[in-house]
Design a protein around this motif. Sequence first.
Motif, PDB file in Angstrom:
ATOM      1  N   THR A  99      50.835  93.535 -13.648  1.00 59.98           N
ATOM      2  CA  THR A  99      50.901  92.089 -13.814  1.00 59.98           C
ATOM      3  C   THR A  99      52.187  91.697 -14.516  1.00 59.98           C
ATOM      4  OG1 THR A  99      49.715  92.221 -15.896  1.00 59.98           O
ATOM      5  CG2 THR A  99      48.400  91.845 -13.920  1.00 59.98           C
ATOM      6  N   THR A 100      52.742  90.615 -14.072  1.00 58.95           N
ATOM      7  CA  THR A 100      53.921  90.060 -14.718  1.00 58.95           C
ATOM      8  C   THR A 100      53.549  88.689 -15.256  1.00 58.95           C
ATOM      9  OG1 THR A 100      54.656  89.125 -12.622  1.00 58.95           O
ATOM     10  CG2 THR A 100      55.537  91.282 -13.216  1.00 58.95           C
ATOM     11  N   PRO A 101      54.084  88.315 -16.363  1.00 58.65           N
ATOM     12  CA  PRO A 101      53.722  87.004 -16.909  1.00 58.65           C
ATOM     13  C   PRO A 101      54.219  85.878 -15.993  1.00 58.65           C
ATOM     14  CG  PRO A 101      55.487  88.004 -18.182  1.00 58.65           C
ATOM     15  CD  PRO A 101      55.020  89.027 -17.197  1.00 58.65           C
ATOM     16  N   ALA A 102      53.396  84.898 -15.810  1.00 56.76           N
ATOM     17  CA  ALA A 102      53.755  83.765 -14.964  1.00 56.76           C
ATOM     18  C   ALA A 102      54.754  82.878 -15.696  1.00 56.76           C
ATOM     19  CB  ALA A 102      52.508  82.967 -14.611  1.00 56.76           C
ATOM     20  N   SER A 103      55.686  82.333 -14.933  1.00 55.01           N
ATOM     21  CA  SER A 103      56.680  81.459 -15.540  1.00 55.01           C
ATOM     22  C   SER A 103      56.129  80.056 -15.791  1.00 55.01           C
ATOM     23  CB  SER A 103      57.922  81.383 -14.660  1.00 55.01           C
ATOM     24  OG  SER A 103      57.581  80.855 -13.393  1.00 55.01           O
ATOM     25  N   LYS A 104      55.071  79.706 -15.070  1.00 53.98           N
ATOM     26  CA  LYS A 104      54.454  78.387 -15.241  1.00 53.98           C
ATOM     27  C   LYS A 104      52.980  78.565 -15.567  1.00 53.98           C
ATOM     28  CE  LYS A 104      57.324  76.058 -11.824  1.00 53.98           C
ATOM     29  NZ  LYS A 104      57.298  75.261 -10.606  1.00 53.98           N
ATOM     30  N   THR A 105      52.479  77.656 -16.359  1.00 56.09           N
ATOM     31  CA  THR A 105      51.051  77.669 -16.638  1.00 56.09           C
ATOM     32  C   THR A 105      50.333  76.873 -15.553  1.00 56.09           C
ATOM     33  OG1 THR A 105      51.115  75.645 -17.959  1.00 56.09           O
ATOM     34  CG2 THR A 105      51.492  77.750 -19.123  1.00 56.09           C
ATOM     35  N   ARG A 106      49.035  76.993 -15.520  1.00 58.44           N
ATOM     36  CA  ARG A 106      48.240  76.233 -14.554  1.00 58.44           C
ATOM     37  C   ARG A 106      48.417  74.740 -14.775  1.00 58.44           C
ATOM     38  NH1 ARG A 106      43.956  76.618 -11.127  1.00 58.44           N
ATOM     39  NH2 ARG A 106      42.443  74.914 -11.181  1.00 58.44           N
ATOM     40  N   ALA A 107      48.515  74.339 -16.028  1.00 52.72           N
ATOM     41  CA  ALA A 107      48.695  72.920 -16.345  1.00 52.72           C
ATOM     42  C   ALA A 107      50.031  72.408 -15.799  1.00 52.72           C
ATOM     43  CB  ALA A 107      48.629  72.712 -17.850  1.00 52.72           C
ATOM     44  N   ASP A 108      51.070  73.249 -15.861  1.00 54.44           N
ATOM     45  CA  ASP A 108      52.374  72.852 -15.311  1.00 54.44           C
ATOM     46  C   ASP A 108      52.283  72.626 -13.808  1.00 54.44           C
ATOM     47  OD1 ASP A 108      53.516  73.106 -17.821  1.00 54.44           O
ATOM     48  OD2 ASP A 108      54.237  75.154 -17.461  1.00 54.44           O
ATOM     49  N   VAL A 109      51.612  73.538 -13.128  1.00 50.25           N
ATOM     50  CA  VAL A 109      51.495  73.428 -11.669  1.00 50.25           C
ATOM     51  C   VAL A 109      50.675  72.197 -11.286  1.00 50.25           C
ATOM     52  CG1 VAL A 109      50.590  74.555  -9.602  1.00 50.25           C
ATOM     53  CG2 VAL A 109      51.770  75.903 -11.332  1.00 50.25           C
ATOM     54  N   VAL A 110      49.584  71.952 -12.005  1.00 44.36           N
ATOM     55  CA  VAL A 110      48.748  70.778 -11.719  1.00 44.36           C
ATOM     56  C   VAL A 110      49.542  69.499 -11.973  1.00 44.36           C
ATOM     57  CG1 VAL A 110      46.701  69.515 -12.481  1.00 44.36           C
ATOM     58  CG2 VAL A 110      46.580  71.971 -12.123  1.00 44.36           C
ATOM     59  N   ALA A 111      50.349  69.481 -13.016  1.00 42.86           N
ATOM     60  CA  ALA A 111      51.162  68.299 -13.311  1.00 42.86           C
ATOM     61  C   ALA A 111      52.201  68.065 -12.217  1.00 42.86           C
ATOM     62  CB  ALA A 111      51.843  68.459 -14.662  1.00 42.86           C
ATOM     63  N   GLU A 112      52.829  69.139 -11.740  1.00 46.05           N
ATOM     64  CA  GLU A 112      53.801  68.997 -10.648  1.00 46.05           C
ATOM     65  C   GLU A 112      53.132  68.496  -9.375  1.00 46.05           C
ATOM     66  OE1 GLU A 112      55.899  72.623 -10.032  1.00 46.05           O
ATOM     67  OE2 GLU A 112      56.863  72.570 -11.998  1.00 46.05           O
ATOM     68  N   LEU A 113      51.936  68.990  -9.100  1.00 49.30           N
ATOM     69  CA  LEU A 113      51.201  68.546  -7.915  1.00 49.30           C
ATOM     70  C   LEU A 113      50.864  67.064  -8.017  1.00 49.30           C
ATOM     71  CD1 LEU A 113      49.771  69.224  -5.259  1.00 49.30           C
ATOM     72  CD2 LEU A 113      47.784  69.884  -6.608  1.00 49.30           C
ATOM     73  N   ALA A 114      50.415  66.633  -9.179  1.00 46.84           N
ATOM     74  CA  ALA A 114      50.085  65.216  -9.374  1.00 46.84           C
ATOM     75  C   ALA A 114      51.327  64.345  -9.232  1.00 46.84           C
ATOM     76  CB  ALA A 114      49.458  65.015 -10.752  1.00 46.84           C
ATOM     77  N   GLN A 115      52.456  64.819  -9.740  1.00 50.62           N
ATOM     78  CA  GLN A 115      53.698  64.063  -9.630  1.00 50.62           C
ATOM     79  C   GLN A 115      54.141  63.964  -8.169  1.00 50.62           C
ATOM     80  OE1 GLN A 115      57.011  65.823 -11.649  1.00 50.62           O
ATOM     81  NE2 GLN A 115      58.309  64.041 -11.395  1.00 50.62           N
ATOM     82  N   ALA A 116      54.023  65.054  -7.430  1.00 54.57           N
ATOM     83  CA  ALA A 116      54.407  65.040  -6.015  1.00 54.57           C
ATOM     84  C   ALA A 116      53.527  64.087  -5.230  1.00 54.57           C
ATOM     85  CB  ALA A 116      54.318  66.454  -5.446  1.00 54.57           C
ATOM     86  N   ARG A 117      52.235  64.100  -5.516  1.00 57.93           N
ATOM     87  CA  ARG A 117      51.336  63.179  -4.823  1.00 57.93           C
ATOM     88  C   ARG A 117      51.644  61.736  -5.173  1.00 57.93           C
ATOM     89  NH1 ARG A 117      45.715  66.535  -5.483  1.00 57.93           N
ATOM     90  NH2 ARG A 117      45.997  67.844  -3.646  1.00 57.93           N
ATOM     91  N   ALA A 118      52.001  61.484  -6.436  1.00 58.29           N
ATOM     92  CA  ALA A 118      52.329  60.124  -6.863  1.00 58.29           C
ATOM     93  C   ALA A 118      53.597  59.627  -6.181  1.00 58.29           C
ATOM     94  CB  ALA A 118      52.495  60.078  -8.377  1.00 58.29           C
ATOM     95  N   GLN A 119      54.496  60.545  -5.876  1.00 62.59           N
ATOM     96  CA  GLN A 119      55.743  60.171  -5.197  1.00 62.59           C
ATOM     97  C   GLN A 119      55.558  60.068  -3.687  1.00 62.59           C
ATOM     98  OE1 GLN A 119      58.482  63.185  -6.490  1.00 62.59           O
ATOM     99  NE2 GLN A 119      58.822  62.217  -8.474  1.00 62.59           N
TER     100      GLN A 119
END
Length: 80
Positions: A25-45
């Motif tokens: 396993t390698t540490p993820a560069s983004k947390t789940r919260a970061d990914v969810v926030a990016e998804l919400a921002q993309a949908r808002a745009q």
Amino acid sequence: MKTTYLLIAGLISLTTNAVFATDTTTPASKTRADVVAELAQARAQGEEIGMDGMIWYEAQKAELAKANAAKKATVKADKK
């Protein structure tokens, strides 16, 4: 002779299982919260999230069609 082959096959099986069981396993560069926030921002745009080919359920297809229709209506309203 058969027992030798079975023994060799068993040893190979054990060693391959040990190789796959190592911790890779390698540490993820983004947390789940970061990914969810990016998804919400993309949908808002208004970006289309997902593709028709990746949707299996009719309810998902209907929701995607509804979202795309709303996006197109918004774009038309903005152009006027």
